[in-house]
Design a protein around this motif. Structure first.
Motif, short mmCIF file in Angstrom:
data_model
loop_
_atom_site.label_atom_id
_atom_site.label_comp_id
_atom_site.label_asym_id
_atom_site.label_seq_id
_atom_site.Cartn_x
_atom_site.Cartn_y
_atom_site.Cartn_z
N CYS A 198 0.83 -1.20 0.00
CA CYS A 198 0.00 0.00 0.00
C CYS A 198 0.87 1.25 0.00
CB CYS A 198 -0.94 0.02 1.21
SG CYS A 198 -2.11 -1.35 1.23
N SER A 224 -4.99 2.06 -7.67
CA SER A 224 -3.96 3.09 -7.68
C SER A 224 -3.34 3.30 -6.30
CB SER A 224 -4.53 4.41 -8.20
OG SER A 224 -5.58 4.86 -7.34
N HIS A 225 -3.89 2.68 -5.28
CA HIS A 225 -3.36 2.85 -3.93
C HIS A 225 -2.27 1.83 -3.58
CE1 HIS A 225 -6.43 5.82 -3.04
NE2 HIS A 225 -7.38 4.97 -3.49
N ASN A 265 -2.60 3.12 4.72
CA ASN A 265 -3.80 2.36 5.00
C ASN A 265 -3.47 0.88 4.85
OD1 ASN A 265 -6.34 1.34 5.39
ND2 ASN A 265 -7.20 2.18 3.47
N CYS A 318 -5.69 -1.38 2.46
CA CYS A 318 -5.95 -0.99 1.07
C CYS A 318 -5.76 -2.15 0.11
CB CYS A 318 -5.06 0.17 0.67
SG CYS A 318 -3.32 -0.29 0.43
N ASP A 378 -0.58 7.67 2.05
CA ASP A 378 -1.54 8.71 1.71
C ASP A 378 -0.81 10.06 1.71
OD1 ASP A 378 -3.71 10.30 1.24
OD2 ASP A 378 -4.80 9.75 3.06
#
Length: 373
Positions: A289, A317-318, A299, A302, A292
């Protein structure tokens, strides 16, 4: 022998001339002069073979003086017999003393103690690696459940490999320390032989990687997939290392994130385990992940179900999409100078250790040859 009495008159016609006077006149000597009886007893003066008074001695002959004719027997013996020490000195001719040559050793003290202290440092490093590995096993609880620990595959245990490297360093350094300190040729030869073997393996590996890059890359990718990805949850230490690599290199999987389908926990067919739903099915580990950008927090959830076919590109995309093998190649190209310096230092240490050990062996052999001769 000349006649002892006084010579007869000088008369060639005398009947005893030929018997008494011939020794006096056979060389045309003049007739002897008439001398007093006291002096004539000493013998005629000037005739060959007789001792007589010499000028400068008061008209006395050395043989005519009874006090000087024969010295005292005791004094003569003392003078004729030298002392024992003097006899020994005369019997043993004097020999020129050789200049004192300062004794020296063929063994270089610099090489000996440099090799000893360098190997002592590596000996401590090897002991440290073994101690850290034992601590890691104890912290993981491996000694509490030996059945599980012994049944696990050694290929998936990074602590074991770490301890193996530490054990090799410990053994090599032990040979080097004791061999250099005790000047033991056998231990030094074992030490130099093992170092030479390691050097050959490193050089051969480097040449093989350069000429067979594509084939070796494929083999490494398959090995990492079979060992690292499949056993991600089998070993806690291996899991921590994989998470650190994926987070540090900003990658996911070996070639891409779909490699995690090889793991039983992230396989899409394992969505339901028994009566429970597996949230990690068709997902990836949390280390894939991204952080952010707004909050700077990762996260950890994710990656749940992110590989499902119905997921959109924005939902994926994360996570990191590139594989760790390509990311590692890019990191090597970026830090090529640092990697080259580190590899050069390692090779130089091994070369110096090999050269110093062989040189010390030669010095010890020369010193032993001096002792024999």
């Amino acid at each position: 022998m000349y006649p002892q009495g006084p010579p007869p008159p000088y008369n060639p016609n005398h009947p005893e001339y030929s018997q008494h006077m011939q020794p006096y006149h056979q060389h045309d000597y003049p007739p002897p002069a008439t001398q007093p009886p006291a002096q004539q007893q000493l013998g005629p003066v000037g005739y060959p073979g007789q001792l007589g008074p010499k000028p400068g001695h008061g008209g006395r002959s050395r043989t005519g003086d009874p006090s000087r004719a024969q010295p005292n027997k005791g004094q003569g013996q003392r003078r004729s017999q030298p002392p024992p020490k003097q006899q020994q000195r005369q019997a043993q001719p004097k020999q020129r003393a050789r200049p004192a040559v300062k004794d020296y050793s063929e063994i270089s003290l610099f090489i000996k103690y440099f090799l000893f202290f360098a190997n002592f440092f590596f000996w401590l490093a090897g002991c440290g690696c073994i101690a850290v590995g034992i601590w890691a096993w104890n912290d993981r609880g491996a000694f509490g459940d030996l059945d599980v620990f012994l049944s696990s595959s050694p290929l998936v245990d990074p602590v074991l490999w770490f301890m193996v490297v530490g054990g090799i360093i410990f053994v090599l350094a032990t040979f080097g320390c004791i061999g250099a300190l005790r000047e033991n040729i056998v231990l030094l030869k074992i030490y130099s032989g093992l170092l030479g073997l390691i050097l050959l393996l490193e050089i051969g590996g480097g040449v093989a990687i350069y000429f067979y890059r594509a084939e070796i890359e494929e083999r490494i990718a398959g090995f990492l997939t079979d060992v690292a990805v499949k056993n991600y949850r089998s070993n806690e230490d291996l899991q921590d290392i994989i998470d650190a690599l994926q987070s540090g290199l900003s990658c996911c999987g070996v070639k891409d994130y779909n490699d995690w389908n090889m793991n039983i926990y992230f396989n899409c067919s394992e969505a339901i385990v028994g009566q429970n739903t597996n949230p990690e099915a068709c997902g990836v580990p949390f280390s894939c992940c991204m952080e952010d950008p707004a909050s700077g927090v990762v996260n950890t959830q994710c990656g749940y179900n992110v590989r499902k076919p119905d997921r959109t590109v924005s939902e994926r995309s994360h996570i990191y999409s590139s594989g760790c093998l390509n990311a590692f190649k890019g990191w090597l190209q970026t830090n090529l100078v640092v990697v080259a310096i580190a590899a050069g230092v390692i090779v130089l240490v091994e070369v110096f250790g090999f050269c110093f050990s062989t040189s010390l062996v030669s010095d010890i052999k020369r010193q032993k040859a001096r002792w024999r001769h």
